[in-house]
Write a protein that holds these residues in place. Structure first.
Motif, PDB file in Angstrom:
ATOM      1  N   LYS A   4      16.961  48.012  -6.260  1.00 15.69           N
ATOM      2  CA  LYS A   4      15.600  47.300  -6.312  1.00 15.69           C
ATOM      3  C   LYS A   4      15.916  46.047  -5.772  1.00 15.69           C
ATOM      4  O   LYS A   4      17.103  45.776  -5.391  1.00 15.69           O
ATOM      5  CB  LYS A   4      14.878  47.059  -7.615  1.00 15.69           C
ATOM      6  CG  LYS A   4      14.775  48.616  -8.272  1.00 15.69           C
ATOM      7  CD  LYS A   4      14.065  48.313  -9.503  1.00 15.69           C
ATOM      8  CE  LYS A   4      13.865  49.734 -10.277  1.00 15.69           C
ATOM      9  NZ  LYS A   4      13.032  49.789 -11.466  1.00 15.69           N
ATOM     10  N   GLN A   5      14.979  45.130  -5.687  1.00 18.33           N
ATOM     11  CA  GLN A   5      15.206  43.721  -5.118  1.00 18.33           C
ATOM     12  C   GLN A   5      15.885  42.844  -6.398  1.00 18.33           C
ATOM     13  O   GLN A   5      15.055  42.776  -7.494  1.00 18.33           O
ATOM     14  CB  GLN A   5      13.979  43.286  -4.538  1.00 18.33           C
ATOM     15  CG  GLN A   5      14.208  41.715  -3.991  1.00 18.33           C
ATOM     16  CD  GLN A   5      13.082  41.332  -3.541  1.00 18.33           C
ATOM     17  OE1 GLN A   5      11.823  41.622  -3.647  1.00 18.33           O
ATOM     18  NE2 GLN A   5      12.948  39.936  -2.704  1.00 18.33           N
ATOM     19  N   TYR A   6      16.880  42.383  -6.264  1.00 14.82           N
ATOM     20  CA  TYR A   6      17.381  41.625  -7.236  1.00 14.82           C
ATOM     21  C   TYR A   6      17.818  40.092  -6.513  1.00 14.82           C
ATOM     22  O   TYR A   6      18.502  40.013  -5.759  1.00 14.82           O
ATOM     23  CB  TYR A   6      18.769  42.262  -7.566  1.00 14.82           C
ATOM     24  CG  TYR A   6      18.861  43.440  -8.417  1.00 14.82           C
ATOM     25  CD1 TYR A   6      18.679  43.409  -9.753  1.00 14.82           C
ATOM     26  CD2 TYR A   6      18.924  44.505  -7.869  1.00 14.82           C
ATOM     27  CE1 TYR A   6      18.408  44.472 -10.513  1.00 14.82           C
ATOM     28  CE2 TYR A   6      18.913  45.647  -8.678  1.00 14.82           C
ATOM     29  CZ  TYR A   6      18.438  45.600 -10.061  1.00 14.82           C
ATOM     30  OH  TYR A   6      18.508  46.748 -10.950  1.00 14.82           O
ATOM     31  N   CYS A   8      19.309  36.304  -6.598  1.00 16.54           N
ATOM     32  CA  CYS A   8      20.517  35.674  -7.128  1.00 16.54           C
ATOM     33  C   CYS A   8      20.171  34.773  -8.357  1.00 16.54           C
ATOM     34  O   CYS A   8      19.180  34.126  -8.069  1.00 16.54           O
ATOM     35  CB  CYS A   8      21.029  34.673  -6.155  1.00 16.54           C
ATOM     36  SG  CYS A   8      22.651  33.940  -6.634  1.00 16.54           S
ATOM     37  N   ASP A  19      18.417  36.738  -1.932  1.00 18.36           N
ATOM     38  CA  ASP A  19      18.750  38.413  -2.541  1.00 18.36           C
ATOM     39  C   ASP A  19      20.379  38.383  -2.916  1.00 18.36           C
ATOM     40  O   ASP A  19      21.020  37.704  -2.261  1.00 18.36           O
ATOM     41  CB  ASP A  19      18.520  39.402  -1.349  1.00 18.36           C
ATOM     42  CG  ASP A  19      16.832  39.748  -1.250  1.00 18.36           C
ATOM     43  OD1 ASP A  19      16.109  39.013  -2.013  1.00 18.36           O
ATOM     44  OD2 ASP A  19      16.676  40.092  -0.151  1.00 18.36           O
ATOM     45  N   TYR A  23      26.374  42.383  -8.699  1.00 15.10           N
ATOM     46  CA  TYR A  23      26.153  42.079 -10.123  1.00 15.10           C
ATOM     47  C   TYR A  23      27.135  41.836 -10.946  1.00 15.10           C
ATOM     48  O   TYR A  23      28.063  42.479 -10.802  1.00 15.10           O
ATOM     49  CB  TYR A  23      25.217  43.186 -10.655  1.00 15.10           C
ATOM     50  CG  TYR A  23      24.487  42.940 -11.864  1.00 15.10           C
ATOM     51  CD1 TYR A  23      23.410  42.479 -11.845  1.00 15.10           C
ATOM     52  CD2 TYR A  23      25.432  43.428 -12.884  1.00 15.10           C
ATOM     53  CE1 TYR A  23      22.592  42.370 -13.125  1.00 15.10           C
ATOM     54  CE2 TYR A  23      24.567  43.191 -14.328  1.00 15.10           C
ATOM     55  CZ  TYR A  23      23.454  42.697 -14.428  1.00 15.10           C
ATOM     56  OH  TYR A  23      22.787  42.465 -15.643  1.00 15.10           O
ATOM     57  N   GLU A  29      23.608  38.929 -14.233  1.00 14.10           N
ATOM     58  CA  GLU A  29      22.848  38.644 -13.192  1.00 14.10           C
ATOM     59  C   GLU A  29      23.478  38.830 -11.935  1.00 14.10           C
ATOM     60  O   GLU A  29      24.743  38.851 -11.502  1.00 14.10           O
ATOM     61  CB  GLU A  29      22.431  36.817 -13.462  1.00 14.10           C
ATOM     62  CG  GLU A  29      23.839  36.218 -13.141  1.00 14.10           C
ATOM     63  CD  GLU A  29      23.513  34.660 -13.422  1.00 14.10           C
ATOM     64  OE1 GLU A  29      22.306  34.310 -13.543  1.00 14.10           O
ATOM     65  OE2 GLU A  29      24.299  33.897 -13.309  1.00 14.10           O
ATOM     66  N   PRO A  30      22.501  39.045 -11.028  1.00 10.90           N
ATOM     67  CA  PRO A  30      22.933  39.212  -9.549  1.00 10.90           C
ATOM     68  C   PRO A  30      23.503  37.859  -8.908  1.00 10.90           C
ATOM     69  O   PRO A  30      23.207  36.678  -9.426  1.00 10.90           O
ATOM     70  CB  PRO A  30      21.569  39.612  -9.015  1.00 10.90           C
ATOM     71  CG  PRO A  30      20.706  39.864  -9.947  1.00 10.90           C
ATOM     72  CD  PRO A  30      20.903  39.068 -11.025  1.00 10.90           C
ATOM     73  N   LEU A  53      24.954  46.311  -6.734  1.00  8.01           N
ATOM     74  CA  LEU A  53      23.694  46.368  -7.002  1.00  8.01           C
ATOM     75  C   LEU A  53      23.339  47.874  -7.412  1.00  8.01           C
ATOM     76  O   LEU A  53      22.418  48.200  -8.336  1.00  8.01           O
ATOM     77  CB  LEU A  53      22.613  45.726  -6.309  1.00  8.01           C
ATOM     78  CG  LEU A  53      22.815  44.202  -6.076  1.00  8.01           C
ATOM     79  CD1 LEU A  53      21.880  43.654  -5.068  1.00  8.01           C
ATOM     80  CD2 LEU A  53      22.763  43.427  -7.335  1.00  8.01           C
ATOM     81  N   VAL A  56      24.068  48.717 -10.908  1.00  7.49           N
ATOM     82  CA  VAL A  56      23.451  48.039 -12.152  1.00  7.49           C
ATOM     83  C   VAL A  56      23.108  49.005 -13.228  1.00  7.49           C
ATOM     84  O   VAL A  56      22.177  49.897 -12.898  1.00  7.49           O
ATOM     85  CB  VAL A  56      22.417  47.146 -11.617  1.00  7.49           C
ATOM     86  CG1 VAL A  56      21.837  46.233 -12.825  1.00  7.49           C
ATOM     87  CG2 VAL A  56      23.064  46.094 -10.530  1.00  7.49           C
ATOM     88  N   GLN A  59      17.945  48.966 -17.704  1.00 10.89           N
ATOM     89  CA  GLN A  59      17.449  48.001 -18.618  1.00 10.89           C
ATOM     90  C   GLN A  59      17.863  48.206 -19.804  1.00 10.89           C
ATOM     91  O   GLN A  59      18.198  47.262 -20.740  1.00 10.89           O
ATOM     92  CB  GLN A  59      15.985  47.662 -18.378  1.00 10.89           C
ATOM     93  CG  GLN A  59      15.330  46.231 -19.247  1.00 10.89           C
ATOM     94  CD  GLN A  59      15.979  44.949 -18.585  1.00 10.89           C
ATOM     95  OE1 GLN A  59      16.258  45.002 -17.438  1.00 10.89           O
ATOM     96  NE2 GLN A  59      16.285  44.226 -19.543  1.00 10.89           N
ATOM     97  N   GLN A  62      21.513  47.552 -20.411  1.00  8.62           N
ATOM     98  CA  GLN A  62      21.594  46.323 -20.568  1.00  8.62           C
ATOM     99  C   GLN A  62      21.344  45.499 -21.856  1.00  8.62           C
ATOM    100  O   GLN A  62      21.824  44.643 -22.408  1.00  8.62           O
ATOM    101  CB  GLN A  62      20.940  45.465 -19.318  1.00  8.62           C
ATOM    102  CG  GLN A  62      21.290  45.754 -18.045  1.00  8.62           C
ATOM    103  CD  GLN A  62      20.645  45.120 -16.848  1.00  8.62           C
ATOM    104  OE1 GLN A  62      20.374  43.735 -17.131  1.00  8.62           O
ATOM    105  NE2 GLN A  62      20.148  45.623 -15.722  1.00  8.62           N
TER     106      GLN A  62
END
Length: 573
Positions: A4-6, A8, A19, A23, A29-30, A53, A56, A59, A62
């Protein structure tokens, strides 16, 4: 997982949306390309683990990782120590406040350096637990299936008892009504004879009285005296003898209905003939209490040909027309066959070659379906009519005819709800009628089911065992659907060709004819049980039906051209 779009993390803190390309699993965090380089230069972060990424963690993982390292007493602190005295992790604050006097308080990172992290044993334990859980699920599934089978067997028992009660009632009704008819005939003939004699006597009296009045009116006293003398000498004694005979011979014979056995006692025995009791069973063991049930699916019984009747040689048809045998039903000791082209129903005695009767229809009787011990429905689609009829003493008697809004080619009965399910093959439509013939509703069916039903030779049968409607489309498909139009299963088989009429046994197994002469036996869930081979002397089976005790099966049809009608009867051994 998909990337997905992560954005920074450090750049986002500076309100710049760039972007991320990697990670950091420790910073959570990215990082963009520049921050990645800076991350590697800073002393405290240069040893942080970076990942793509695409790698990752989800969720929830995490959150799990965050909760694992978080101190249970201080939300913003991470655990640093492991107190072996209390067997618990703690942060710096907890170590100072609660564990200063503990003898073994170790730094987590030191412990990890001293021991080798090996989760193999725990994984094996978890795998064992998983297998046990799966076995438990399998057990519950099997037990649910066992309960379903027990329920079906109980329903089959009820259906068999109900059918036997209906059959014995039909036999009792036939015996009683036949006996009443015979006795009424004898008594009626006696009454008619006595009535004729009494009327003749009254006519004789009237004639003598008329003579007397006429002689009084037109004759002399001498005439009256002579007539009186003649009547007293001849007629009076004769009339006295006649009236005496009439008195002696007047009707006095009658009959009464006598209960040889208390009906209430019989009904009480029937009521108590079945009961449901609790028991314990284990589907993992060999055998169960249900193994002793007499109501098993007919998977092992072998059909043996009893006889074949060549219906084309029966001298009741128009020589210019060749009858085509279609659907058939078995009522009591008689087999009824719907014949096309000659527009008739043929009633045959199962025990002989004797054709008991022929019922002529104005239009083609497309199908005939059994709806009760002696009841049937005849479809007459070319006249938009269905006829409700009974078989009495081997003869078809139409009780009533119902005009329908569309032509129905096949009708089956939902006995529990006392409804008729009617299929219009030309419209691909299925309607449910109330017992009085009024439309209850139309079943909303999908395009696939409609395509199956739209074949001109499609047939349907309501399987009360699992409350589904079975449809054959005369091509290569059987479909089962609920009365709400939902598909239950679709049955196709490489050897299923031209399926026509459908029969169902008390256990819910479905039987359907197939070309060449064979019958497919299908489980209530739509699985092929077996193909039953029959005599290969005659082709093109169309109709199929069981007798009342389900130990015989009849097949009707013709040759490859659909002519030279025949009937074959098989007994299961």
């Amino acid at each position: 997982m998909s990337v997905k779009q992560y954005l920074c993390g450090p750049c986002l803190a500076e309100k710049a949306e760039i972007d991320g390309v990697v990670y950091c699993t420790e910073c959570k965090e990215p990082l963009c390309a520049q921050c990645k380089q800076d991350h590697a230069k800073i002393k405290v972060s240069k040893h942080h683990k970076l990942c793509d990424l695409a790698d990752v963690p989800p969720q929830e993982i995490q959150e799990l990782l965050k909760n694992l390292i978080a101190c249970p007493n201080h939300e913003k602190e991470e655990v640093v120590y492991l107190c072996k005295d209390h067997d618990m992790t703690c942060c710096n604050k907890c170590a100072m406040a609660d564990h200063r006097k503990c003898e073994e308080v170790k730094v987590l990172s030191d412990i990890l350096n001293d021991i080798k992290v090996d989760c193999t044993g725990l994984k094996i334990v978890l795998q064992d637990f998983q297998q046990q859980g799966e076995r438990l699920l399998e057990h519950e599934r099997n037990h649910e299936e066992l309960v379903f089978q027990i329920e079906n067997q109980a329903l089959a028992s009820l259906q068999i008892i109900k059918q036997k009660l209906l059959d014995i009632y039909a036999q009792l009704e036939n015996v009683v009504l036949s006996s009443i008819a015979d006795k009424k005939k004898v008594i009626g003939e006696k009454i008619k004879t006595n009535n004729d004699k009494a009327r003749q006597f009254l006519n004789d009296i009237k004639q003598q009285s008329t003579y007397f009045e006429q002689v009084q009116n037109f004759g002399t006293n001498e005439h009256v005296v002579l007539l009186q003398r003649q009547l007293e000498k001849n007629s009076v004694s004769r009339l006295k003898s006649i009236i005496g005979d009439l008195e002696k011979g007047r009707s006095n014979s009658s009959f009464k209905c006598v209960e040889d056995t208390s009906v209430d006692s019989l009904l009480l025995e029937v009521k108590n003939s079945l009961r449901i009791e609790d028991c314990t069973c284990d589907v993992s063991e060999t055998g169960s209490d249900t193994d002793n049930s007499p109501y098993k699916p007919y998977t092992e019984r072998i059909p043996q040909l009893q006889y074949t009747k060549d219906l084309s040689i029966i001298p009741i048809f128009d020589k210019k027309k060749r009858p085509i045998a279609c659907s058939c039903i078995w009522i009591d000791k008689y087999i009824l066959i719907a014949l096309h082209t000659v527009n008739a129903l043929l009633v045959i005695d199962e025990a002989s070659d004797f054709v008991l009767s022929k019922f002529i229809c104005e239009v083609t009787p497309w199908s005939v379906s059994k709806t009760g011990p002696m009841d049937m429905v005849i479809t007459l689609p070319h006249a938009c009519t269905i006829a409700f009829a009974q078989l009495r003493y081997g003869n078809v008697h139409v009780i009533t005819e119902l005009k329908t809004r569309i032509p129905y080619y096949d009708v089956t009965r939902n006995v529990p709800l006392n409804q008729y399910i009617c299929m219009s093959n030309s419209n691909g439509q299925i309607d449910i009628l109330n017992n009085d013939g009024t439309l209850l509703r139309e079943i909303n069916i999908s395009s696939d089911i409609k395509e199956c039903a739209i074949s001109i030779y499609s047939c349907c049968n309501f399987n009360a065992h699992n409350r589904v409607l079975i449809i054959s489309n005369n091509r290569d498909t059987l479909m089962a659907l609920t009365l709400n139009g939902e598909e239950v299963f679709e049955y196709k088989h490489e050897e299923l060709i031209g399926p026509n009429q459908i029969a169902v046994d008390p256990c819910g197994n479905v039987y359907v004819t197939s070309y060449p002469l064979a019958i497919h036996q299908i489980s209530p869930s739509g699985q092929c049980i077996r193909s039953l081979p029959f005599s290969n002397e005659i082709k093109s089976p169309v109709g199929i039906c069981f007798n009342n005790t389900f130990d015989k099966i009849a097949v009707s049809g013709g040759n490859e051209s659909g002519v030279n009608p025949y009937l074959q009867v098989y007994a299961f051994t």
